[in-house]
Design an enzyme around this catalytic site. Structure first.
Site, PDB file in Angstrom:
ATOM      1  N   VAL A 183     -18.705  38.672  54.479  1.00 22.26           N
ATOM      2  CA  VAL A 183     -18.287  38.152  53.177  1.00 22.26           C
ATOM      3  C   VAL A 183     -17.590  36.793  53.262  1.00 22.26           C
ATOM      4  O   VAL A 183     -17.370  36.148  52.231  1.00 22.26           O
ATOM      5  CB  VAL A 183     -17.373  39.148  52.427  1.00 22.26           C
ATOM      6  CG1 VAL A 183     -18.141  40.388  52.021  1.00 22.26           C
ATOM      7  CG2 VAL A 183     -16.135  39.491  53.255  1.00 22.26           C
ATOM      8  N   ASN A 226     -13.921  45.511  48.116  1.00 22.83           N
ATOM      9  CA  ASN A 226     -13.085  46.311  49.007  1.00 22.83           C
ATOM     10  C   ASN A 226     -12.827  45.647  50.361  1.00 22.83           C
ATOM     11  O   ASN A 226     -11.796  45.903  50.977  1.00 22.83           O
ATOM     12  CB  ASN A 226     -13.735  47.676  49.236  1.00 22.83           C
ATOM     13  CG  ASN A 226     -13.100  48.430  50.382  1.00 22.83           C
ATOM     14  OD1 ASN A 226     -11.980  48.909  50.286  1.00 22.83           O
ATOM     15  ND2 ASN A 226     -13.813  48.526  51.503  1.00 22.83           N
ATOM     16  N   SER A 269      -3.348  46.185  47.255  1.00 20.14           N
ATOM     17  CA  SER A 269      -2.425  46.931  48.103  1.00 20.14           C
ATOM     18  C   SER A 269      -1.069  46.990  47.423  1.00 20.14           C
ATOM     19  O   SER A 269      -0.746  46.144  46.575  1.00 20.14           O
ATOM     20  CB  SER A 269      -2.287  46.238  49.462  1.00 20.14           C
ATOM     21  OG  SER A 269      -1.184  46.743  50.192  1.00 20.14           O
ATOM     22  N   TYR A 307      -0.879  38.759  54.789  1.00 18.69           N
ATOM     23  CA  TYR A 307      -1.525  39.886  54.104  1.00 18.69           C
ATOM     24  C   TYR A 307      -0.898  40.108  52.732  1.00 18.69           C
ATOM     25  O   TYR A 307      -1.606  40.288  51.736  1.00 18.69           O
ATOM     26  CB  TYR A 307      -1.402  41.146  54.957  1.00 18.69           C
ATOM     27  CG  TYR A 307      -2.096  42.356  54.365  1.00 18.69           C
ATOM     28  CD1 TYR A 307      -3.482  42.479  54.413  1.00 18.69           C
ATOM     29  CD2 TYR A 307      -1.360  43.388  53.770  1.00 18.69           C
ATOM     30  CE1 TYR A 307      -4.121  43.595  53.881  1.00 18.69           C
ATOM     31  CE2 TYR A 307      -1.992  44.502  53.236  1.00 18.69           C
ATOM     32  CZ  TYR A 307      -3.366  44.600  53.290  1.00 18.69           C
ATOM     33  OH  TYR A 307      -3.997  45.703  52.749  1.00 18.69           O
ATOM     34  N   SER A 365      -2.036  37.484  50.368  1.00 15.28           N
ATOM     35  CA  SER A 365      -3.437  37.657  49.968  1.00 15.28           C
ATOM     36  C   SER A 365      -3.585  38.734  48.901  1.00 15.28           C
ATOM     37  O   SER A 365      -4.372  38.581  47.949  1.00 15.28           O
ATOM     38  CB  SER A 365      -4.302  38.003  51.193  1.00 15.28           C
ATOM     39  OG  SER A 365      -4.102  39.333  51.636  1.00 15.28           O
ATOM     40  N   LYS A 366      -2.834  39.806  49.006  1.00 13.25           N
ATOM     41  CA  LYS A 366      -2.963  40.881  48.030  1.00 13.25           C
ATOM     42  C   LYS A 366      -2.277  40.520  46.704  1.00 13.25           C
ATOM     43  O   LYS A 366      -2.730  40.971  45.632  1.00 13.25           O
ATOM     44  CB  LYS A 366      -2.403  42.185  48.606  1.00 13.25           C
ATOM     45  CG  LYS A 366      -3.243  42.726  49.764  1.00 13.25           C
ATOM     46  CD  LYS A 366      -4.726  42.897  49.367  1.00 13.25           C
ATOM     47  CE  LYS A 366      -5.559  43.529  50.468  1.00 13.25           C
ATOM     48  NZ  LYS A 366      -6.974  43.733  50.077  1.00 13.25           N
ATOM     49  N   ILE A 423      -2.788  54.340  53.805  1.00 15.24           N
ATOM     50  CA  ILE A 423      -3.920  55.254  53.761  1.00 15.24           C
ATOM     51  C   ILE A 423      -4.455  55.413  55.185  1.00 15.24           C
ATOM     52  O   ILE A 423      -4.527  54.434  55.938  1.00 15.24           O
ATOM     53  CB  ILE A 423      -5.043  54.717  52.839  1.00 15.24           C
ATOM     54  CG1 ILE A 423      -4.488  54.370  51.447  1.00 15.24           C
ATOM     55  CG2 ILE A 423      -6.188  55.713  52.755  1.00 15.24           C
ATOM     56  CD1 ILE A 423      -3.900  55.524  50.679  1.00 15.24           C
TER      57      ILE A 423
END
Length: 257
Positions: free
Chosen positions: A65, A91, A142, A155, A158-159, A188
């Site tokens: 991607v 996703n 997230s 991270y 980014s979320k 998770i």
């Protein structure tokens, strides 16, 4: 069979949340296009998906991607095979640790290219097809998009960007009757943390700590997130757009630990 006759495109479907989401949509009658970089694991996902009732088969697209040509191929192959697109599930994502003292621009670019730029690009290309079907988009964000946590700086950024992207595109596409929502999982049980650098011992300790960092006293499962995605993509959520749905066992309302 709420999704019979509908086409669902899922990125990062070779493992974890993407794999579980593909299986659930197929179980509900959808024709799924699954994409990822690992063909062998995509084939494993495919083998777990219930065959569609239509004469068409599910579709496997091996692609990265972060590669612009691959993103175009994902959309082009999906439309060529099925002739339509009803749901896009963004996703695919990666996780790496690092504070502002330990990070690098290379890490920032790697995470942002996968977690944000690819979502931006794929959505751009998918929107004309989703407008035709009055379909919808579910982004996988997230709890780190809504709460601040140390030592995963790029991270978290980014979320947060995914959350804002969700809300902005929801406003832009609402007049076209295309809904855009996101799920915001807590911890998770998948392999994303190990791929991000945790060894077995560190991961086991991380999951044990999760009993105290989630209000429900445990970490979550792939199926619990997949069910949240399925709900937001379904007609049961027909009056929901621009939402960030926490699937985090209450972690989003707790003080970070």
């Amino acid at each position: 069979m709420a999704f019979e006759g509908k086409v669902v495109l899922i990125t990062g479907a070779s493992s974890g949340i993407g794999e579980g989401t593909a299986q659930l949509f197929a179980q509900e009658g959808a024709m799924v296009a699954i994409t990822g970089r690992n063909e062998a694991r995509l084939r494993e996902t495919l083998n777990k998906c219930k065959a569609p009732a239509s004469g068409l088969s599910h579709l496997v697209i091996v692609a990265d991607v972060t590669n612009e040509d691959d993103v175009k191929t994902i959309i082009n192959n999906t439309i060529a095979h099925f002739g339509q697109l009803n749901v896009l599930v963004n996703n695919a994502g990666i996780l790496e640790g690092g504070s502002i003292e330990e990070t690098s621009l290379e890490q920032y670019d790697k995470i942002m290219n996968t977690n944000v730029r690819s979502v931006y690009h794929l959505t751009m290309l998918a929107v004309p097809h989703l407008i035709k079907t009055k379909g919808n988009i579910v982004n996988v964000s997230s709890v780190t998009g809504t709460r601040s946590f140390p030592n995963c700086l790029a991270y978290c950024i980014s979320k947060s960007a995914v959350d804002q992207f969700t809300k902005c595109t929801a406003l832009e596409l609402a007049p076209k009757q295309v809904r855009v929502n996101a799920v915001n999982p807590g911890v998770i049980v998948t392999d994303i943390h190990k791929r991000g650098g945790m060894d077995d011992a560190a991961y086991a300790a991380f999951l044990e700590k999760g009993k105290n960092t989630h209000a429900l006293g445990r970490v979550g499962t792939v199926d619990e997130v997949a069910n949240g995605i399925l709900f937001l993509a379904s007609e049961r959520a027909s009056f929901i757009t621009g939402a960030n749905l926490p699937v985090c066992g209450g972690r989003h309302v707790m003080c970070p630990r």
